[in-house]
Design a protein around this motif. Structure first.
Motif, short mmCIF file in Angstrom:
data_model
loop_
_atom_site.label_atom_id
_atom_site.label_comp_id
_atom_site.label_asym_id
_atom_site.label_seq_id
_atom_site.Cartn_x
_atom_site.Cartn_y
_atom_site.Cartn_z
N GLN A 246 -5.51 -28.50 -10.05
CA GLN A 246 -5.27 -28.34 -8.62
C GLN A 246 -5.04 -26.87 -8.28
N MET A 247 -5.58 -26.45 -7.13
CA MET A 247 -5.44 -25.07 -6.69
C MET A 247 -4.42 -25.00 -5.55
N ILE A 248 -3.50 -24.07 -5.69
CA ILE A 248 -2.52 -23.81 -4.64
C ILE A 248 -2.84 -22.45 -4.03
N LYS A 249 -3.08 -22.42 -2.73
CA LYS A 249 -3.44 -21.18 -2.05
C LYS A 249 -2.22 -20.58 -1.37
N ILE A 250 -1.97 -19.30 -1.62
CA ILE A 250 -0.90 -18.57 -0.93
C ILE A 250 -1.56 -17.41 -0.19
N GLN A 251 -1.60 -17.53 1.11
CA GLN A 251 -2.33 -16.56 1.94
C GLN A 251 -1.64 -15.20 1.92
N GLY A 252 -2.48 -14.16 1.77
CA GLY A 252 -1.98 -12.79 1.86
C GLY A 252 -1.23 -12.29 0.65
N GLN A 253 -1.26 -13.04 -0.47
CA GLN A 253 -0.54 -12.61 -1.67
C GLN A 253 -1.49 -12.17 -2.79
N GLY A 254 -2.75 -11.87 -2.41
CA GLY A 254 -3.70 -11.37 -3.40
C GLY A 254 -3.67 -9.86 -3.47
N GLU A 255 -4.83 -9.27 -3.69
CA GLU A 255 -4.93 -7.81 -3.83
C GLU A 255 -4.70 -7.12 -2.48
N ALA A 256 -3.91 -6.05 -2.51
CA ALA A 256 -3.71 -5.25 -1.30
C ALA A 256 -5.01 -4.53 -0.94
N SER A 257 -5.27 -4.37 0.36
CA SER A 257 -6.50 -3.72 0.80
C SER A 257 -6.24 -2.25 1.11
N LEU A 258 -7.25 -1.59 1.67
CA LEU A 258 -7.15 -0.17 1.99
C LEU A 258 -6.44 0.05 3.31
N ARG A 259 -5.52 0.98 3.33
CA ARG A 259 -4.85 1.45 4.54
C ARG A 259 -4.39 0.34 5.48
#
Length: 380
Positions: A246-259
């Motif tokens: 099972q996959m649990i998704k946590i929004q916005g907790q992945g890789e930080a983007s540019l600026r």
């Protein structure tokens, strides 16, 4: 060659299937790509212009290629819904800017942008998507943790927001000025030549990252990107009844983007570790119970431990075959999403293993012999 064969679809293919096949082949055989094939690309376009139009497709199915009398790529040759609808491929007007043409609606422009964006490195649509990459991690939990639910702390290496500049990429106190490359618009235009002619592509300015502002003082920690490589740690609430894979998704907790742009999402894949006493199969749990022959003969209660730790007592029926299983209803795994939202539990399935004594005394052998004779009599 048959138009359906050119696109690699069946004669019963839907409009969506035909469109997907065309886009895939257009990417593959575009003449401006390495390994492209101009002749093949023209065949693909010719097939698509017919099969994407319901009227032309019906005529083609009935009369074959000759139905259009060599209509080819000119003017009305493209059917409704074609990503290149509105262009005249037979004349010279196509050698100008794409901005001069009717793209036939937003949907068609996005299709066209997807195809050309892959050839020339992005575009406005790609710019809209720019955020940090999504990340997937595997979380190992025990069967009991899956049954009861658990809170876990996980850590992983990825790009994180630069703390020195709060992800801005520059010293806020030093201020900003209008970007010298894009003039403050946040976008730049690039002109490209292709098989179809020349067109202008609007993309995000790579100097100001689309902000239109150029910092006076770049952050010394992140070099202006607004992010650095680091370790991210978060707590995850794993709900009771979770299943392996099972996959649990946590929004916005992945890789930080540019600026300061949005971070990617974190996907946590659950892996339930093997258990020594229990085996999970769907919502059902299997276990093995060792019993003595004397307990069966004396009709003694057998105690079974469930995954929750509860002790369940059962009686072995008189005519029970020890090679068979006993199913204890509702003592299996919790369901976190049953039919119509119904929440319940699977079953506990018990396999028995008969334990025999390592050594029999002479008295025990005598009693066993008498028992055997008695059982033979009962069987007659």
């Amino acid at each position: 060659m048959d138009y359906y064969e050119i696109l690699g679809v069946s004669k019963n293919a839907s409009e969506d299937d035909i469109k997907k096949a065309f886009r895939k082949l257009a990417h593959k055989y575009h003449p401006d790509k390495a390994g492209g094939d101009e002749k093949k690309f023209k065949e693909i376009n010719e097939a698509y212009q017919v099969l994407s139009d319901s009227k032309k497709r019906a005529q083609y199915d009935r009369f074959g290629k000759n139905f259009q009398n060599q209509q080819g790529f000119g003017g009305q040759g493209f059917g409704e819904g074609n990503p290149f609808a509105g262009f005249d491929f037979s004349g010279g007007q196509f050698n100008g800017d794409f901005s001069n043409f009717n793209f036939g609606g937003q949907g068609n422009w996005e299709d066209l942008e997807d195809i050309f964006g892959s050839f020339f490195g992005g575009g406005a649509k790609q710019s809209r998507r720019q955020k940090g990459n999504d990340i997937q991690v595997v979380l190992d939990i025990t069967l009991k943790e899956a049954f009861f639910g658990v809170k876990k702390d996980i850590s992983f290496r990825t790009f994180v927001v630069c703390q020195k500049c709060d992800g801005l990429g520059y010293d806020k106190s030093a201020g900003v000025k209008k970007c010298s490359k894009c003039g403050g618009t946040g976008q730049i235009k690039e002109k490209h030549s292709s098989f179809f002619g020349n067109f202008v592509q609007v993309k995000e300015c790579d100097k100001c990252f689309g902000s239109g502002q150029e910092p006076n003082k770049i952050c010394s920690e992140c070099g202006g990107s607004g992010r650095i490589m680091g370790t991210k740690s978060i707590s995850v609430d794993v709900k009771a009844g979770v299943y392996s894979g099972q996959m649990i998704k946590i929004q916005g907790q992945g890789e930080a983007s540019l600026r300061g742009k949005p971070s990617g999402d974190l996907y946590i894949k659950i892996n339930i570790l093997p258990d020594k006493k229990f085996k999970l199969s769907g919502d059902d749990i299997f276990t093995e119970k060792e019993i003595k022959l004397s307990d069966v003969l004396k009709e003694k209660e057998i105690e079974i431990e469930s995954v929750s730790g509860d002790k369940i007592k059962i009686l072995i029926p008189h005519d029970f075959n020890l090679n068979d299983r006993i199913t204890i209803k509702g003592e299996g795994m919790k369901r976190n999403s049953g039919i119509l939202g119904k929440v319940g539990r699977g079953d506990l399935i018990v396999n028995f293993k008969l334990k025999t004594p390592k050594k029999l005394s002479s008295k025990s052998k005598q009693l066993a012999e008498e028992l055997s004779k008695e059982l033979e009599k009962d069987g007659d």
